[in-house]
Write a protein that holds these residues in place. Structure first.
Motif, PDB file in Angstrom:
ATOM      1  N   GLN A 128       0.845  -1.332  -0.012  1.00  0.00           N
ATOM      2  CA  GLN A 128       0.088   0.015   0.060  1.00  0.00           C
ATOM      3  C   GLN A 128       0.976   1.283  -0.147  1.00  0.00           C
ATOM      4  OE1 GLN A 128      -2.470  -1.255   3.689  1.00  0.00           O
ATOM      5  NE2 GLN A 128      -4.223  -0.768   2.189  1.00  0.00           N
ATOM      6  N   LEU A 176     -11.763   7.196  -6.216  1.00  0.00           N
ATOM      7  CA  LEU A 176     -11.691   5.805  -6.429  1.00  0.00           C
ATOM      8  C   LEU A 176     -10.783   4.967  -6.135  1.00  0.00           C
ATOM      9  CD1 LEU A 176     -13.725   3.695  -7.415  1.00  0.00           C
ATOM     10  CD2 LEU A 176     -12.877   4.087  -9.724  1.00  0.00           C
ATOM     11  N   CYS A 177      -9.389   5.430  -6.576  1.00  0.00           N
ATOM     12  CA  CYS A 177      -8.100   4.481  -6.476  1.00  0.00           C
ATOM     13  C   CYS A 177      -7.787   4.718  -5.039  1.00  0.00           C
ATOM     14  CB  CYS A 177      -7.088   5.064  -7.375  1.00  0.00           C
ATOM     15  SG  CYS A 177      -7.141   4.687  -9.152  1.00  0.00           S
ATOM     16  N   TRP A 179      -9.853   5.055  -2.313  1.00  0.00           N
ATOM     17  CA  TRP A 179     -10.688   4.195  -1.439  1.00  0.00           C
ATOM     18  C   TRP A 179     -10.197   2.817  -1.620  1.00  0.00           C
ATOM     19  CZ3 TRP A 179     -14.054   0.689  -3.586  1.00  0.00           C
ATOM     20  CH2 TRP A 179     -14.763  -0.058  -2.621  1.00  0.00           C
ATOM     21  N   SER A 180     -10.043   2.266  -2.952  1.00  0.00           N
ATOM     22  CA  SER A 180      -9.702   0.865  -3.217  1.00  0.00           C
ATOM     23  C   SER A 180      -8.648   0.447  -2.794  1.00  0.00           C
ATOM     24  CB  SER A 180     -10.067   0.482  -4.752  1.00  0.00           C
ATOM     25  OG  SER A 180      -9.791  -0.597  -5.457  1.00  0.00           O
ATOM     26  N   SER A 184     -10.773  -0.122   0.890  1.00  0.00           N
ATOM     27  CA  SER A 184     -11.680  -1.329   0.511  1.00  0.00           C
ATOM     28  C   SER A 184     -11.288  -2.476   1.198  1.00  0.00           C
ATOM     29  CB  SER A 184     -11.666  -1.318  -0.850  1.00  0.00           C
ATOM     30  OG  SER A 184     -12.265  -2.768  -1.381  1.00  0.00           O
ATOM     31  N   TRP A 186     -11.639  -5.318   0.088  1.00  0.00           N
ATOM     32  CA  TRP A 186     -11.298  -6.136  -1.033  1.00  0.00           C
ATOM     33  C   TRP A 186      -9.822  -5.915  -1.624  1.00  0.00           C
ATOM     34  CZ3 TRP A 186     -16.218  -3.962  -1.247  1.00  0.00           C
ATOM     35  CH2 TRP A 186     -17.209  -4.895  -0.750  1.00  0.00           C
ATOM     36  N   SER A 187      -9.182  -4.915  -0.703  1.00  0.00           N
ATOM     37  CA  SER A 187      -7.926  -4.475  -1.177  1.00  0.00           C
ATOM     38  C   SER A 187      -6.935  -5.575  -1.396  1.00  0.00           C
ATOM     39  CB  SER A 187      -7.559  -3.195  -0.473  1.00  0.00           C
ATOM     40  OG  SER A 187      -6.338  -2.858  -0.651  1.00  0.00           O
ATOM     41  N   ASP A 262      -4.675  -3.568  -8.482  1.00  0.00           N
ATOM     42  CA  ASP A 262      -6.020  -2.988  -7.995  1.00  0.00           C
ATOM     43  C   ASP A 262      -6.716  -2.745  -9.244  1.00  0.00           C
ATOM     44  OD1 ASP A 262      -7.119  -1.608  -5.345  1.00  0.00           O
ATOM     45  OD2 ASP A 262      -7.866  -0.630  -7.310  1.00  0.00           O
ATOM     46  N   TRP A 263      -7.953  -3.161  -9.307  1.00  0.00           N
ATOM     47  CA  TRP A 263      -8.648  -2.946 -10.544  1.00  0.00           C
ATOM     48  C   TRP A 263      -9.002  -1.355 -10.804  1.00  0.00           C
ATOM     49  CZ3 TRP A 263     -13.407  -0.168 -10.430  1.00  0.00           C
ATOM     50  CH2 TRP A 263     -13.902   0.123  -8.910  1.00  0.00           C
ATOM     51  N   SER A 264      -9.157  -0.492  -9.922  1.00  0.00           N
ATOM     52  CA  SER A 264      -9.652   0.783 -10.061  1.00  0.00           C
ATOM     53  C   SER A 264      -8.284   1.656 -10.806  1.00  0.00           C
ATOM     54  CB  SER A 264      -9.625   1.447  -8.860  1.00  0.00           C
ATOM     55  OG  SER A 264      -8.686   1.729  -8.048  1.00  0.00           O
TER      56      SER A 264
END
Length: 307
Positions: A128, A176-177, A179-180, A184, A186-187, A262-264
């Motif tokens: 992170q 968005l990024c 938060w994710s 999140s 699910w991070s 990360d998907w975002s």
């Protein structure tokens, strides 16, 4: 063509005309497109000449080169006339870019700083922190390039564009990024424990960012300050694609995707790559049209073998 001394002016938008538009203006010797805009603005009562848009009567396309001598433009000289439109309140390109890129820096910084107040466990994983550093460093680099490297062919853009452009960066790569990656449940970055993947992502990121910076520095040498001239670029990456700066930009973000998992982040650069591809196609067409046989045509404009 150089004998053009009087230019007829016609409102391009009859439903939204410039009320005080003079029917004609007298042209000084060697008056440029920007000079004409200043003359019209003065007589029409506009404080900012960048609000004035000039267009060909035949194609209704804009006269883009603000430094071009108006009398030497064949189409304008033959028509003896241009169409004029109020483009609305304007804002400097540099200002728009600074605001765009500032958003993600502030949002990611705030998101990390707020964790101790919002989460029971405020600690972040090494991945992170790596993702945070990559994203903030990327946009800090963008800010520095905007302030000290990039040269803009146009002075301004419509002020309303700052909201549209900023939304993309502030909302997606910013909110968005952030938060994710940091909040999140699910991070994947929060649970990541594979230093090899982090190292691969970092290597891709550094290569892409450094290469992108080198291309930007080179491109800045091809245009004088405030100039609009275009030259054929050569060298680092230009033998592969039309716009290697976009290629390296995507590569840097692939590095961020790899590290953050990360998907975002993938969503952000996918949308960005679509827009860059459109810009790159436009540049390829412009090079072919302006330089003809002198320009070595490219099959791929952004990604070798793909786009």
């Amino acid at each position: 063509m150089a004998s053009l001394t009087t230019l007829k002016l016609t409102n391009r938008s009859p439903k939204q005309p410039i009320k005080k538009l003079p029917p004609t203006i007298d042209l000084p010797a060697n008056a440029t497109v920007e000079d004409v805009k200043k003359l019209i603005a003065k007589q029409a009562g506009f404080s900012d000449h960048n609000r004035i848009g000039l267009f060909y009567t035949s194609t209704r396309k804009t006269l883009k080169d603000r430094r071009a001598v108006i009398a030497e433009d064949k189409d304008v000289a033959e028509a003896g006339e241009v169409l004029v439109k109020d483009l609305g309140v304007q804002i400097a390109w540099r200002t728009v870019f600074v605001v765009e890129y500032l958003g993600p820096i502030l949002i990611h910084g705030a998101a990390v700083a707020a964790r101790p107040y919002l989460l029971k466990d405020p600690s972040m994983s090494p991945t992170q922190w790596l993702s945070f550093g990559m994203i903030v460093a990327h946009f800090a680099k963008r800010e520095l390039e905007t302030l000290f490297v990039h040269k803009f062919s146009a002075n301004t853009m419509p002020a309303r564009n700052i909201f549209k452009n900023s939304f993309f960066y502030w909302a997606i790569s910013g909110a968005l990024c952030a938060w994710s990656i940091y909040y999140s449940p699910w991070s994947l970055a929060a649970r990541a424990n594979d230093p090899i993947v982090d190292a691969v992502g970092t290597a891709l990121y550094l290569f892409g960012e450094i290469s992108n910076a080198l291309v930007h520095l080179y491109l800045s040498t091809l245009r004088s300050t405030g100039g609009t001239e275009r030259k054929i670029p050569h060298g680092y990456g230009f033998s592969l694609v039309t716009c290697p700066n976009y290629m390296y930009e995507v590569l840097a973000w692939v590095g961020i995707i790899t590290a953050s998992r990360d998907w975002s982040v993938a969503l952000f650069i996918t949308i960005g790559a679509i827009q860059m591809f459109i810009w790159a196609k436009g540049k390829e067409r412009a090079y072919r049209k302006e330089f003809g046989d002198k320009y070595k045509k490219k099959r791929f404009v952004m990604l070798p073998g793909l786009l």
